[in-house]
Design a protein around this motif. Sequence first.
Motif, PDB file in Angstrom:
ATOM      1  N   ASP A 111       0.844  -1.140   0.175  1.00  0.00           N
ATOM      2  CA  ASP A 111       0.024  -0.162  -0.001  1.00  0.00           C
ATOM      3  C   ASP A 111       0.901   1.164  -0.104  1.00  0.00           C
ATOM      4  N   LEU A 112       1.965   1.175   0.806  1.00  0.00           N
ATOM      5  CA  LEU A 112       2.861   2.587   0.861  1.00  0.00           C
ATOM      6  C   LEU A 112       3.487   2.471  -0.401  1.00  0.00           C
ATOM      7  N   ALA A 113       3.814   1.692  -1.170  1.00  0.00           N
ATOM      8  CA  ALA A 113       4.506   1.868  -2.522  1.00  0.00           C
ATOM      9  C   ALA A 113       3.453   2.483  -3.517  1.00  0.00           C
ATOM     10  N   ILE A 114       2.351   1.869  -3.576  1.00  0.00           N
ATOM     11  CA  ILE A 114       1.099   2.540  -4.519  1.00  0.00           C
ATOM     12  C   ILE A 114       0.828   4.007  -4.012  1.00  0.00           C
ATOM     13  N   SER A 115       0.755   4.073  -2.848  1.00  0.00           N
ATOM     14  CA  SER A 115       0.669   5.568  -2.545  1.00  0.00           C
ATOM     15  C   SER A 115       1.379   6.601  -2.800  1.00  0.00           C
ATOM     16  N   VAL A 116       2.697   6.069  -2.682  1.00  0.00           N
ATOM     17  CA  VAL A 116       3.921   7.026  -2.804  1.00  0.00           C
ATOM     18  C   VAL A 116       3.828   7.273  -4.378  1.00  0.00           C
ATOM     19  N   LEU A 117       3.871   6.089  -5.058  1.00  0.00           N
ATOM     20  CA  LEU A 117       3.967   6.469  -6.577  1.00  0.00           C
ATOM     21  C   LEU A 117       2.581   7.321  -7.040  1.00  0.00           C
ATOM     22  N   THR A 118       1.441   7.015  -6.553  1.00  0.00           N
ATOM     23  CA  THR A 118       0.372   7.845  -6.785  1.00  0.00           C
ATOM     24  C   THR A 118       0.685   9.217  -6.444  1.00  0.00           C
ATOM     25  N   ALA A 119       0.833   9.491  -5.519  1.00  0.00           N
ATOM     26  CA  ALA A 119       1.250  10.879  -5.171  1.00  0.00           C
ATOM     27  C   ALA A 119       2.217  11.522  -6.087  1.00  0.00           C
ATOM     28  N   LEU A 120       3.186  10.784  -6.091  1.00  0.00           N
ATOM     29  CA  LEU A 120       4.460  11.308  -7.206  1.00  0.00           C
ATOM     30  C   LEU A 120       3.717  11.574  -8.634  1.00  0.00           C
ATOM     31  N   LEU A 121       3.072  10.662  -9.275  1.00  0.00           N
ATOM     32  CA  LEU A 121       2.595  10.771 -10.410  1.00  0.00           C
ATOM     33  C   LEU A 121       1.484  12.042 -10.503  1.00  0.00           C
ATOM     34  N   TRP A 122       0.768  12.042  -9.284  1.00  0.00           N
ATOM     35  CA  TRP A 122      -0.113  13.406  -9.266  1.00  0.00           C
ATOM     36  C   TRP A 122       0.508  14.606  -9.277  1.00  0.00           C
ATOM     37  N   LEU A 123       1.743  14.731  -8.401  1.00  0.00           N
ATOM     38  CA  LEU A 123       2.272  15.729  -8.618  1.00  0.00           C
ATOM     39  C   LEU A 123       2.949  16.188  -9.827  1.00  0.00           C
ATOM     40  N   VAL A 124       3.742  15.300 -10.409  1.00  0.00           N
ATOM     41  CA  VAL A 124       4.292  15.388 -11.725  1.00  0.00           C
ATOM     42  C   VAL A 124       3.252  15.753 -12.958  1.00  0.00           C
ATOM     43  N   GLY A 165      -0.080  13.351  -0.627  1.00  0.00           N
ATOM     44  CA  GLY A 165       1.030  13.164   0.390  1.00  0.00           C
ATOM     45  C   GLY A 165       0.761  13.077   1.634  1.00  0.00           C
ATOM     46  N   GLY A 166      -0.321  13.750   2.315  1.00  0.00           N
ATOM     47  CA  GLY A 166      -0.993  13.121   3.521  1.00  0.00           C
ATOM     48  C   GLY A 166      -1.289  11.789   3.657  1.00  0.00           C
ATOM     49  N   ASN A 167      -2.055  11.401   2.662  1.00  0.00           N
ATOM     50  CA  ASN A 167      -2.193   9.951   2.725  1.00  0.00           C
ATOM     51  C   ASN A 167      -1.165   9.187   2.975  1.00  0.00           C
ATOM     52  N   VAL A 168      -0.080   9.479   2.218  1.00  0.00           N
ATOM     53  CA  VAL A 168       1.390   8.437   2.176  1.00  0.00           C
ATOM     54  C   VAL A 168       1.633   8.767   3.713  1.00  0.00           C
ATOM     55  N   TRP A 169       1.537   9.705   4.322  1.00  0.00           N
ATOM     56  CA  TRP A 169       2.404   9.892   5.786  1.00  0.00           C
ATOM     57  C   TRP A 169       1.458   8.789   6.575  1.00  0.00           C
ATOM     58  N   LEU A 170      -0.082   8.945   6.311  1.00  0.00           N
ATOM     59  CA  LEU A 170      -0.965   7.797   7.184  1.00  0.00           C
ATOM     60  C   LEU A 170      -0.584   6.445   6.808  1.00  0.00           C
ATOM     61  N   VAL A 171      -0.514   6.134   5.832  1.00  0.00           N
ATOM     62  CA  VAL A 171      -0.136   4.800   5.223  1.00  0.00           C
ATOM     63  C   VAL A 171       1.295   4.599   5.781  1.00  0.00           C
ATOM     64  N   TYR A 172       2.091   5.395   5.913  1.00  0.00           N
ATOM     65  CA  TYR A 172       3.297   4.997   6.391  1.00  0.00           C
ATOM     66  C   TYR A 172       3.320   4.980   7.887  1.00  0.00           C
ATOM     67  N   LYS A 173       2.686   5.488   8.514  1.00  0.00           N
ATOM     68  CA  LYS A 173       2.309   5.280   9.942  1.00  0.00           C
ATOM     69  C   LYS A 173       2.004   3.808  10.492  1.00  0.00           C
ATOM     70  N   ASP A 174       0.861   3.313   9.392  1.00  0.00           N
ATOM     71  CA  ASP A 174       0.400   1.984   9.636  1.00  0.00           C
ATOM     72  C   ASP A 174       1.435   0.817   9.368  1.00  0.00           C
ATOM     73  N   THR A 175       2.756   1.133   8.940  1.00  0.00           N
ATOM     74  CA  THR A 175       3.524   0.225   8.276  1.00  0.00           C
ATOM     75  C   THR A 175       4.539  -0.394   9.500  1.00  0.00           C
ATOM     76  N   LYS A 176       5.166  -1.398   9.524  1.00  0.00           N
ATOM     77  CA  LYS A 176       6.219  -1.927  10.394  1.00  0.00           C
ATOM     78  C   LYS A 176       7.633  -0.771  10.310  1.00  0.00           C
ATOM     79  N   LEU A 177       7.582  -0.062   9.268  1.00  0.00           N
ATOM     80  CA  LEU A 177       8.646   0.836   9.032  1.00  0.00           C
ATOM     81  C   LEU A 177       8.747   1.908   9.941  1.00  0.00           C
ATOM     82  N   HIS A 178       7.488   2.230  10.502  1.00  0.00           N
ATOM     83  CA  HIS A 178       7.370   3.298  11.496  1.00  0.00           C
ATOM     84  C   HIS A 178       7.766   3.046  12.953  1.00  0.00           C
ATOM     85  N   ASN A 179       7.765   1.749  13.121  1.00  0.00           N
ATOM     86  CA  ASN A 179       7.666   1.427  14.652  1.00  0.00           C
ATOM     87  C   ASN A 179       9.367   1.142  14.712  1.00  0.00           C
TER      88      ASN A 179
END
Length: 88
Positions: free
Chosen positions: A1-14, A74-88
Motif C-alpha cells: 500500500d505504501l509503495a502504491i500511495s507514494v507512486l500515486t502521489a508522485l505521479l499526481w504531482l508530476v 502526500g498526507g495520505n502517504v504519511w498516514l499509510v506510512y504510520k500504519d507500516t512496520k517501518l514506522h515502529n
Amino acid sequence: DLAISVLTALLWLVSTFVWAKALADIKMSTEANIIPGIEACKAPGTTCNFVSVTSMGILNLSVVFGLLNAALWGGNVWLVYKDTKLHN
C-alpha cells in the motif's frame, strides 16, 4: 500500500506540473504578440486584429486543485506510512 500511495502521489504531482506547463504554453500561443508571426497576416492587403482571448480562470483553478490534490495524497502517504512496520 505504501509503495502504491507514494507512486500515486508522485505521479499526481508530476502530472500537475506538466498540466501547468501546458497551460502556460497555451496562454503564450494565444497572446496578441503572435499575430506578426502568422504567414496569412503578412500577405499584402491583409489586416489581422486581435480581438480577445477566452477567460482561462477555470484552467488556472484546475492547476490549483491539482496541487491541492497532490498535497492530499502526500498526507495520505504519511498516514499509510504510520500504519507500516517501518514506522515502529
